[in-house]
Structures are given as structure tokens and as C-alpha cells.
Design a protein around this motif. Sequence first.
Motif, mmCIF file in Angstrom:
data_model
loop_
_atom_site.group_PDB
_atom_site.id
_atom_site.type_symbol
_atom_site.label_atom_id
_atom_site.label_comp_id
_atom_site.label_asym_id
_atom_site.label_seq_id
_atom_site.Cartn_x
_atom_site.Cartn_y
_atom_site.Cartn_z
ATOM 1 N N TRP A 232 0.805 -1.224 0.000
ATOM 2 C CA TRP A 232 0.000 0.000 0.000
ATOM 3 C C TRP A 232 0.843 1.282 0.000
ATOM 4 N N HIS A 233 2.159 1.148 0.269
ATOM 5 C CA HIS A 233 3.006 2.349 0.186
ATOM 6 C C HIS A 233 3.136 2.841 -1.253
ATOM 7 N N PHE A 234 2.822 1.971 -2.191
ATOM 8 C CA PHE A 234 2.975 2.338 -3.599
ATOM 9 C C PHE A 234 1.739 3.050 -4.150
ATOM 10 N N GLN A 235 0.689 3.118 -3.342
ATOM 11 C CA GLN A 235 -0.555 3.766 -3.805
ATOM 12 C C GLN A 235 -0.327 5.247 -4.053
ATOM 13 N N GLY A 236 -0.713 5.702 -5.222
ATOM 14 C CA GLY A 236 -0.573 7.120 -5.547
ATOM 15 C C GLY A 236 0.823 7.482 -6.026
ATOM 16 N N VAL A 237 1.778 6.520 -5.979
ATOM 17 C CA VAL A 237 3.141 6.814 -6.426
ATOM 18 C C VAL A 237 3.220 6.718 -7.944
ATOM 19 N N MET A 238 2.736 5.627 -8.460
ATOM 20 C CA MET A 238 2.578 5.456 -9.905
ATOM 21 C C MET A 238 1.402 4.499 -10.097
ATOM 22 N N PRO A 239 0.741 4.576 -11.275
ATOM 23 C CA PRO A 239 -0.433 3.714 -11.417
ATOM 24 C C PRO A 239 -0.043 2.241 -11.561
ATOM 25 N N PHE A 240 -0.655 1.397 -10.763
ATOM 26 C CA PHE A 240 -0.490 -0.052 -10.917
ATOM 27 C C PHE A 240 -1.849 -0.623 -11.301
ATOM 28 N N LEU A 331 8.159 10.146 -4.011
ATOM 29 C CA LEU A 331 6.797 9.926 -3.518
ATOM 30 C C LEU A 331 6.707 8.635 -2.701
ATOM 31 N N LEU A 332 7.511 7.648 -3.101
ATOM 32 C CA LEU A 332 7.484 6.391 -2.340
ATOM 33 C C LEU A 332 8.063 6.606 -0.936
ATOM 34 N N VAL A 333 9.175 7.336 -0.846
ATOM 35 C CA VAL A 333 9.749 7.643 0.477
ATOM 36 C C VAL A 333 8.700 8.385 1.307
ATOM 37 N N GLY A 334 8.075 9.393 0.689
ATOM 38 C CA GLY A 334 7.068 10.189 1.392
ATOM 39 C C GLY A 334 5.886 9.337 1.814
ATOM 40 N N LEU A 336 5.700 6.097 2.229
ATOM 41 C CA LEU A 336 6.094 5.108 3.240
ATOM 42 C C LEU A 336 6.157 5.751 4.625
ATOM 43 N N LEU A 337 6.815 6.917 4.710
ATOM 44 C CA LEU A 337 6.935 7.573 6.023
ATOM 45 C C LEU A 337 5.568 8.077 6.501
ATOM 46 N N ALA A 338 4.784 8.665 5.573
ATOM 47 C CA ALA A 338 3.476 9.192 5.965
ATOM 48 C C ALA A 338 2.566 8.057 6.446
ATOM 49 N N SER A 339 2.609 6.912 5.752
ATOM 50 C CA SER A 339 1.788 5.757 6.163
ATOM 51 C C SER A 339 2.186 5.295 7.550
ATOM 52 N N SER A 340 3.495 5.249 7.788
ATOM 53 C CA SER A 340 3.969 4.750 9.083
ATOM 54 C C SER A 340 3.566 5.713 10.196
ATOM 55 N N SER A 373 -5.812 7.076 -5.062
ATOM 56 C CA SER A 373 -5.778 7.803 -3.797
ATOM 57 C C SER A 373 -4.542 7.398 -2.993
ATOM 58 N N SER A 374 -3.826 8.379 -2.436
ATOM 59 C CA SER A 374 -2.606 8.083 -1.685
ATOM 60 C C SER A 374 -2.876 8.253 -0.196
ATOM 61 N N VAL A 375 -1.885 7.901 0.624
ATOM 62 C CA VAL A 375 -2.047 8.073 2.069
ATOM 63 C C VAL A 375 -2.234 9.564 2.405
ATOM 64 N N PHE A 376 -1.681 10.438 1.563
ATOM 65 C CA PHE A 376 -1.825 11.876 1.825
ATOM 66 C C PHE A 376 -3.287 12.315 1.706
#
Length: 482
Positions: A232-240, A331-334, A336-340, A373-376
Motif C-alpha cells: 500500500w506504500h505504492f498507492q498514488g506513487v505510480m499507477p499499478f 513519492l514512495l519515500v514520502g 512510506l513515512l506518511a503511512s507509518s 488515492s494516496s495516504v496523503f
Amino acid sequence: MIMVGQVVSGSHGEVLVRQKTGETLELGEILVCDSNGRKLLFQVFDLKYGSQVEEKAIEMASGMSLQGFSEQHFLDDDLRNYVLASLKPLAEIIGSDVVTVKALPKFFSSLRRLEAKDLSFLTKPEHALFVGNVRCGSRSLDLPVYLNGREVLPHHVFIPATTGRGKSNLVKVMLYSLLPESYCGILVLDPHNEYYSALSKHSKKEKLVYYSTKPSAGGFSLRINYSSLRPWHFQGVMPFSDPQQEAMHALYNAFKDQWVSKILSDEVDFKKFGINELTYPVLQRRLKLVLNESVFVENGGEALVDDVVSDLFSGKKVIIDTSRLSGESELLVGGLLASSVFSKAKSDDSPNRPVVSIVIEEAPRVLSEKNGSSVFSSIAREGRKFGVGLIAITQLASLIPREVLANLNTKIILGNEMAQEREAIISSAAQDLSSDSKTIASLGKGEALLSSVFSKFAVPLIIPKFEDFSKSDSSNSKKVFV
Ligand SMILES: Nc1ncnc2c1ncn2[C@@H]1O[C@H](COP(=O)(O)OP(=O)(O)OP(=O)(O)O)[C@@H](O)[C@H]1O
Ligand SMILES: [Mg+2]
């Protein structure tokens, strides 16, 4: 007391005031009307000419003047030609209370400019967050504006403006005054690596933590172990695609912490998990693309995420320099940290723990929901319930969905020439700013309008230049305003 104008006509939403000769009123300026024992605050939102002389006569006289005929003295007559200012009511001050204006001032009332003492009844909140000084036109009133950071930060702060108007400068000023405060942890995702050098000048720099792929002295290496990653850290980073997402979840369920290492190692018998042979290589390729080799590693970096989260929840300010990363890796770093941070906040309901705010530049990248939709977006929608907020910075407010914009409850609006952007900001503001479009277009560097559900009316601000602010540190000033 110098009077600068007088009420001559208009209606509740647009009081017309004649400007006194020799005085110059500016767009956005606040004027005070002491009318029948009431103290009313008005704000200039438009300016136009008025004249007692008929238009045809004026044009004729102008033509004669331009063609070099005799001087047209009656055109210089200050009694017959003047400036009319359109004013909107801001607030009525009754003792130490601020209420909305429901009645017109007395006809012909005089108005004066706002002075610091008009707002002196307001007190400094316990968890003060400095956002600038009160501005009257383009003049600073030398009266700091503080919001209650503990309340305001989880409800999000939005900073929209055209490039170069002072967004980063404002964030530096806010962070500098927040640095010593333990009531909030701040995570700064810094794509231009501009905040650490500014904040490290602070005397309380032990509260500052810095991660970078090339850390300077006192900084830490930005290295994150594969095992910290979740699908789920990949959500909103790029479309999968759906099959790719299903494959990620299936492999995570099977291999847990090892799922990324396994995918990258070519060891997985993916057909066993019902994954299509076309899907798997694409998924592998996309993961390789997004997992920047200098940040995401198989060995080392196991503790980074936990360290950052625990620093934030102990009130520290953590800056992550993402300037050397690609957009996706950043965005993945962001994410991942925001989710945590968000999941820790959901599990920790102790009432006095610090709130956490995440500074994100070019916010539409994660709030536009274009890649899903991203964690943000989740934090924007429900972060306040868990004491987690965003400080979202952008040039393009119009790319953020209206519903998300409406959730960003404090807006510090700097200058913006683009009508479409102003429209998006105005239509989602906490106060009625429908007549402030011209004012927002005319804001110079560092001039802003604060609109917040936590402020009684939209307050014009002037933000000090960071270099001057950090020298004088006016956050310790005694003068206050909420
Ligand atoms: N309040 C201010 N007073 C004086 N100068 C300012 C103020 N705010 C910003 N500046 C100056 O304006 C320039 C641009 O400011 P800043 O980098 O903060 O803009 P920005 O909105 O973040 O731009 P960008 O969109 O490029 O990130 C800087 O040189 C800065 O020193
Ligand atoms: Mg900037």
C-alpha cells in the motif's frame, strides 16, 4: 486620529467610501469605523475614480490638456474629483469579542487606518504558531499573528501561490518558530534541499534531524531497507493495474517482510500464486524503476522508518532531502513515512502526545488522486481525528479535488496571477473571499491572506524575510494576536 475616508453610499457587502485627499488607500487595507460606540473593521477590495464633473466635459478637458491648450484647473480640483473605495465588512469588535457585522455603519461615518492597538485584546495561544505580522495594505503593523498550532496543524495548512511569491520562505519562518516546540513533530519532504541549511542555524538545532542521500555533517544517510515496504506504500506513487496490485498483495502475504527482495531476486515461482506470466515481469520492472538504488537497499536501513516515527512523536522536526531522487522514488519515500506516521497515530490515543504535521511541496502530485488515492489524501480527509496534518504547498490548487481542498482548514494565500487558481482557492476558503480575487492577484512577495476556520476573519499578513526573521526571532515578541 487621522481620518482617511467617509462612508458615502453602498450596501452591506459593498460600502462606498470617499478617500480623503492626500491619503492613499490600498487594496486589502483594513479600515476602522468607530460608529455610535461600535468598532467596525472594513477591508478595501476595489478602488475607482469618482467625479462631480460630467464625463464629456472631462474628456474634452483632457483632450485640450493633451493638445497643449490652456491648463484645465477644474480637473485638479480635489473637491470635485476623488477616489472611491469599495469596502466589505470584516468584523465588529465588542469588548474582547469579535462578531460578524450585521448592520451598516452610520451614514457619513469617518474611517481611519487600522492600528496595532485595535487588536490588542487578543492573547497569545498556549501552542503558538507564528505565521506573520498583520498587514495593512502593504504596511506591516508589527503585530505578530499566532494561531494555536496544536489545533491548526492537524486540520492542515494550505499554502498556494505563483512561483517566487514566498511559499518556501513562509514555511522556513513557521518551522523556525516551531523548532523548539515539543507539542508537534514535523516531517519535511524537501525536494529542493532548502530547509535544513536554513533551520540548522537555530540555537535549538538538537531538535532537528536530517536525512539525505548525501548528508552533510550532523545528518544521517537516507537508506531504507526493502523490508520496510508494504504494497500500500505504492498507492498514488505510480499507477499499478488491478492484476499488478493483486500480485503485490499475494506476494506480500506469502513472503511478508521479504516480498520485495523475493520479487527482485527472480526466485519466485509466481504461477503458484495465480499471477499471470505477463503481469509478473511488468511488476518487476516497475518496482525496479521506482526503487532508487541509493535509498532502497537489501542490507542496512532497517531502523530508519521507526527512528523517524519515534522522533516525530517526541516532537522533533525531521527533514528528508529528496532532491536527488526521481519523482516516483521521492513519492514512495514520502508515502512510506506518511503511512507509518499515520498508522502509529491511529494506534496511539494518549491525549498529550505531540501532533504531527507533514510538509509536502507540489502537493497536487499526491493530492490530485490522478494515480489513485494516496495516504496523503487519507490524511487530508481524516488525519485530524488522529492528530496528523499536512502543510501542503502548491502553485496549482485547481488540480486538487474540491473535497480535499475544503478539508485543508487553514489557507495562507500568497500572490497569484492565475484567475483559475484564485477561483479554486477562494471557493474552498473558510471565509467568504468572493470579493478578494483582485486583492490576491495584487499581493506582492511575502504578502498573504490568512483564511482559517480558527480565525474570526480573513487576516491580511506580511511574512518577514527568513534571513531577517531568524536574526531577530520575533517569535519571542510580547505582542500577540490570534
Ligand atoms: N516575505 C518575504 N520578504 C522578502 N523577500 C521574500 C519574502 N518571501 C520570499 N522572498 C524572496 O523571494 C524569493 C522567492 O521566495 P521563495 O523561494 O520562498 O518562493 P516560492 O514561492 O517558494 O517559489 P517556488 O515556487 O519557486 O518554490 C527568495 O529570494 C526570497 O528570499
Ligand atoms: Mg519554494
